[in-house]
Design a protein around this motif. Structure first.
Motif, PDB file in Angstrom:
ATOM      1  N   UNK A 226       0.866  -1.181   0.000  1.00 26.71           N
ATOM      2  CA  UNK A 226       0.000   0.000   0.000  1.00 26.71           C
ATOM      3  C   UNK A 226       0.900   1.227   0.000  1.00 26.71           C
ATOM      4  N   UNK A 227       0.385   2.330  -0.538  1.00 27.03           N
ATOM      5  CA  UNK A 227       1.200   3.534  -0.590  1.00 27.03           C
ATOM      6  C   UNK A 227       0.326   4.785  -0.592  1.00 27.03           C
ATOM      7  N   UNK A 228       0.875   5.843  -0.059  1.00 30.55           N
ATOM      8  CA  UNK A 228       0.240   7.156  -0.122  1.00 30.55           C
ATOM      9  C   UNK A 228       1.351   8.194  -0.160  1.00 30.55           C
ATOM     10  N   UNK A 229       0.971   9.425  -0.415  1.00 29.74           N
ATOM     11  CA  UNK A 229       1.943  10.508  -0.509  1.00 29.74           C
ATOM     12  C   UNK A 229       1.606  11.557   0.544  1.00 29.74           C
ATOM     13  N   UNK A 230       2.586  11.910   1.346  1.00 31.46           N
ATOM     14  CA  UNK A 230       2.438  13.014   2.284  1.00 31.46           C
ATOM     15  C   UNK A 230       2.870  14.268   1.544  1.00 31.46           C
TER      16      UNK A 230
END
Length: 125
Positions: A59-63
């Motif tokens: 899983x991945x997200x961007x701050x």
């Protein structure tokens, strides 16, 4: 003799430049985050072993950061041995990190100067 807490042992290994996680020899269960008892099988015969260091972005997200600070990748990486770790993927733009991407572990200095584990694309030089 008093046994060091598992988290202290993990960070001591990182400070030595070694990526080590726990495994139960009796059940074969790989364990991360460090603990005294394996969460699935309940084994207490935990030993420290070196994993392959390879994994896949689960899983991945961007701050999003205020410019000019670059955005930061926040990811969950599933190690080839099974455990999942929350981490950062470095070496590419945060927006380029994709689920299913193959990555490898790398020990770097964190913002506080202590060693931390991050990942980079497996094919990075």
């Amino acid at each position: 003799m008093t046994q060091a807490p598992p988290t202290a042992t993990y960070f001591n290994y990182l400070a030595e430049g070694r990526f080590m996680i726990q495994r139960s020899p009796s059940t074969g269960e790989w364990v991360f985050y460090p603990r005294m008892v394996a969460p699935v099988g309940g084994a207490i015969d935990m030993e420290w072993v070196e994993p392959s260091g390879l994994g896949t972005v689960y899983a991945t997200t961007v701050k999003r950061m205020k410019p000019p600070t670059p955005n930061v990748s926040i990811a969950i990486v599933e190690l080839d041995e099974g455990p999942r770790m929350m981490t950062h993927v470095q070496g590419i733009n945060a927006e380029a990190v994709k689920i299913g991407m193959r990555v490898r572990a790398k020990i770097v200095d964190g913002l506080d100067g202590n060693s931390i584990l991050v990942f980079e694309p497996e094919n990075a030089a």
